[in-house]
Design an enzyme around this catalytic site. Sequence first.
Site, PDB file in Angstrom:
ATOM      1  N   ARG A  56      26.690   3.992  -4.930  1.00 32.89           N
ATOM      2  CA  ARG A  56      25.802   3.662  -6.040  1.00 32.89           C
ATOM      3  C   ARG A  56      24.628   2.815  -5.549  1.00 32.89           C
ATOM      4  O   ARG A  56      24.717   2.127  -4.546  1.00 32.89           O
ATOM      5  CB  ARG A  56      26.559   2.900  -7.126  1.00 32.89           C
ATOM      6  CG  ARG A  56      27.570   3.726  -7.892  1.00 32.89           C
ATOM      7  CD  ARG A  56      28.186   2.934  -9.031  1.00 32.89           C
ATOM      8  NE  ARG A  56      28.961   1.783  -8.552  1.00 32.89           N
ATOM      9  CZ  ARG A  56      28.574   0.518  -8.595  1.00 32.89           C
ATOM     10  NH1 ARG A  56      27.370   0.207  -9.084  1.00 32.89           N
ATOM     11  NH2 ARG A  56      29.348  -0.441  -8.149  1.00 32.89           N
ATOM     12  N   LYS A 198      28.973   7.175 -13.673  1.00 28.59           N
ATOM     13  CA  LYS A 198      28.873   5.786 -14.102  1.00 28.59           C
ATOM     14  C   LYS A 198      27.798   5.578 -15.165  1.00 28.59           C
ATOM     15  O   LYS A 198      27.877   4.623 -15.952  1.00 28.59           O
ATOM     16  CB  LYS A 198      28.620   4.887 -12.895  1.00 28.59           C
ATOM     17  CG  LYS A 198      29.837   4.756 -11.975  1.00 28.59           C
ATOM     18  CD  LYS A 198      31.080   4.288 -12.729  1.00 28.59           C
ATOM     19  CE  LYS A 198      32.247   4.018 -11.784  1.00 28.59           C
ATOM     20  NZ  LYS A 198      33.488   3.662 -12.522  1.00 28.59           N
ATOM     21  N   HIS A 217      37.080  -0.537 -17.698  1.00 26.75           N
ATOM     22  CA  HIS A 217      37.051   0.025 -16.347  1.00 26.75           C
ATOM     23  C   HIS A 217      38.454  -0.128 -15.780  1.00 26.75           C
ATOM     24  O   HIS A 217      38.771  -1.103 -15.103  1.00 26.75           O
ATOM     25  CB  HIS A 217      36.028  -0.715 -15.496  1.00 26.75           C
ATOM     26  CG  HIS A 217      35.823  -0.118 -14.145  1.00 26.75           C
ATOM     27  ND1 HIS A 217      35.563  -0.875 -13.022  1.00 26.75           N
ATOM     28  CD2 HIS A 217      35.825   1.163 -13.717  1.00 26.75           C
ATOM     29  CE1 HIS A 217      35.416  -0.089 -11.979  1.00 26.75           C
ATOM     30  NE2 HIS A 217      35.574   1.149 -12.368  1.00 26.75           N
ATOM     31  N   SER A 235      36.318  -0.584  -7.476  1.00 22.34           N
ATOM     32  CA  SER A 235      36.525   0.492  -6.520  1.00 22.34           C
ATOM     33  C   SER A 235      37.183  -0.036  -5.255  1.00 22.34           C
ATOM     34  O   SER A 235      36.772  -1.053  -4.697  1.00 22.34           O
ATOM     35  CB  SER A 235      35.174   1.130  -6.174  1.00 22.34           C
ATOM     36  OG  SER A 235      35.324   2.116  -5.201  1.00 22.34           O
ATOM     37  N   LYS A 239      43.253   1.311  -8.094  1.00 16.42           N
ATOM     38  CA  LYS A 239      43.480   1.861  -9.436  1.00 16.42           C
ATOM     39  C   LYS A 239      43.984   3.295  -9.381  1.00 16.42           C
ATOM     40  O   LYS A 239      44.985   3.643 -10.005  1.00 16.42           O
ATOM     41  CB  LYS A 239      42.189   1.821 -10.270  1.00 16.42           C
ATOM     42  CG  LYS A 239      41.698   0.462 -10.655  1.00 16.42           C
ATOM     43  CD  LYS A 239      40.666   0.514 -11.760  1.00 16.42           C
ATOM     44  CE  LYS A 239      39.609   1.574 -11.592  1.00 16.42           C
ATOM     45  NZ  LYS A 239      38.784   1.427 -10.382  1.00 16.42           N
ATOM     46  N   THR A 240      43.267   4.136  -8.655  1.00 18.31           N
ATOM     47  CA  THR A 240      43.634   5.552  -8.584  1.00 18.31           C
ATOM     48  C   THR A 240      44.986   5.733  -7.917  1.00 18.31           C
ATOM     49  O   THR A 240      45.854   6.461  -8.405  1.00 18.31           O
ATOM     50  CB  THR A 240      42.561   6.344  -7.820  1.00 18.31           C
ATOM     51  OG1 THR A 240      41.311   6.189  -8.488  1.00 18.31           O
ATOM     52  CG2 THR A 240      42.916   7.811  -7.744  1.00 18.31           C
ATOM     53  N   ASP A 254      40.185   5.877 -14.196  1.00 15.27           N
ATOM     54  CA  ASP A 254      39.047   4.967 -14.026  1.00 15.27           C
ATOM     55  C   ASP A 254      38.426   4.411 -15.298  1.00 15.27           C
ATOM     56  O   ASP A 254      37.999   3.271 -15.319  1.00 15.27           O
ATOM     57  CB  ASP A 254      37.957   5.673 -13.215  1.00 15.27           C
ATOM     58  CG  ASP A 254      36.928   4.719 -12.645  1.00 15.27           C
ATOM     59  OD1 ASP A 254      37.336   3.682 -12.070  1.00 15.27           O
ATOM     60  OD2 ASP A 254      35.727   4.994 -12.765  1.00 15.27           O
ATOM     61  N   ARG A 319      34.768  10.567  -0.900  1.00 18.24           N
ATOM     62  CA  ARG A 319      35.300  10.772  -2.246  1.00 18.24           C
ATOM     63  C   ARG A 319      35.748  12.202  -2.481  1.00 18.24           C
ATOM     64  O   ARG A 319      35.257  13.138  -1.868  1.00 18.24           O
ATOM     65  CB  ARG A 319      34.209  10.449  -3.277  1.00 18.24           C
ATOM     66  CG  ARG A 319      33.783   8.987  -3.312  1.00 18.24           C
ATOM     67  CD  ARG A 319      34.664   8.184  -4.210  1.00 18.24           C
ATOM     68  NE  ARG A 319      34.249   6.784  -4.292  1.00 18.24           N
ATOM     69  CZ  ARG A 319      34.738   5.925  -5.180  1.00 18.24           C
ATOM     70  NH1 ARG A 319      35.636   6.312  -6.058  1.00 18.24           N
ATOM     71  NH2 ARG A 319      34.328   4.676  -5.188  1.00 18.24           N
TER      72      ARG A 319
END
Length: 528
Positions: A56, A198, A217, A235, A239-240, A254, A319
């Site tokens: 980003r 995003k 988030h 990130s 989480k994933t 997410d 990714r």
Amino acid sequence: MNSVHIPNGHVKLVKKDNVHVQLSIPQLVEKVLSRGEGLLTSTGAVSVSTGKYTGRSPKDKFIVQERSVKEKIAWGPTNQPISEEAFSRLYDKMINYLDQQEELFVFNGFAGADKKHQLPIQVINEFAWHNLFAQQLFIRPTVEEMHTHESEFTILSAPNFKADPTLDETNSETFIIISFERRVILIGGTEYAGEMKKSIFSVMNYLLPEANVLSMHCSANVGLEGDVALFFGLSGTGKTTLSADPNRRLIGDDEHGWSSNGVFNIEGGCYAKTISLSREKEPQIFDAIQFGAVLENVMINPNSRIADYDDSTLTENTRAAYPLEALDNIVKPSVAGHPHTIVFLTADAFGVLPPIAKLTKEQAMYHFLSGYTSKLAGTERGVTSPEATFSTCFGAPFLPLPATRYAEMLGEKILEHNANVFIVNTGWTGGEYGSGSRMKLSYTRAMVQAALEGELNSVETVQDAVFGLNIPVHVAGVPDEVLQPQKTWADPQRYEQKSKELAAKFRENFKKFTDVAMEISRKGGPLQ
């Protein structure tokens, strides 16, 4: 030539000869390959490179300073204002640029699995692979829904269209601009597809609280007994990985909303980090990278077309984008009840926070507002090594409204539904970054599992002397000494020094929350 017009977030294409609307996944894959945008891998995924931008670009994100939102937005470095005049100029130039393209790709879909709070969206892309990405990440409409689909927000994405900072009031050739009144998002100068994902999340973070729905988030899953768990974290904090539990069904990895009816996924897919990915460590994610999935910046063997997930030549922020349906164990549709357990994930580069601790109500609010973690290499431009950072609500870059708006909503819901809250450090142990080691995933899984099953709600704990956190003395599957950070350091004095150093950063950061109740600051933060 195409002719594009966008009234109130819905694009009308006057001439459609070269405008491909709602291509199927196989059709888009064919377009990606024929246009030379990417390669087909051994599993059928499409491999692409995002060029200069592999993450980003937060310094290039703007919100149009329009009358209806001017007094609501938390303006600052995160939500930079741009004038309506500048937006209109860029918009006109971008429309003219798109008019000249030989092909355009259009996806119509939704954000928000809860029909009551669903946002119809349209994504118009210069690149076929970006449109494939949109199909994988957003919610795809049924045939019946396509007949009545009317977009309420549109993304225009043209990576090869670049801004002129001297004329367009941008900071570089790259721009991500949201207009809430015109209901349009302009993205130019960057090939990083995550900007689309995003940007819609930022839009939902504005719209949902206005409808009394907490946008979050976080990832979410549900157990066999219907017990819902939320995992907050930036990130790279896990989480994933942690929400992809074979014993629990995934709601989403997410972005979620929490309404009066429960939790729902905002997306229709997953955007997983793949650096060091293996079937042994993360089988669900590994096997989800099938035909139609998008691999970003992953090195591919030119002959076998096998992905090398250990190769970070292009970036650490490699990714994979794939639909939820690529996973075996999901909730469909992606809606569930109210959470029983909430986990705050942090990757502590100081190596001093405990691997798990149960939070009091005040501590939960304090750590949610603090949102401490370490920025990991590759997730943003210019970040090449971990840095200590505070990201309010674990999602500051995507929150248009004041942080306390989201925090107060979370606090109310925690109390209303009696949720248990834990903080889990997936970062460093035995020392700070550079001398310690990353927490073993097997240990983290064991601790999270114990928390989800209620095993840590009433166990013996010891209080951390600096942060005041209540650390379990024993968790099955985890060596007792790992649970208490100071016991893992070879140099106790160095540990104490780093602990107090981080505590001071917490206190300094929290000074900005002048409108937060004194009780939260006094009882929720470090003791010394």
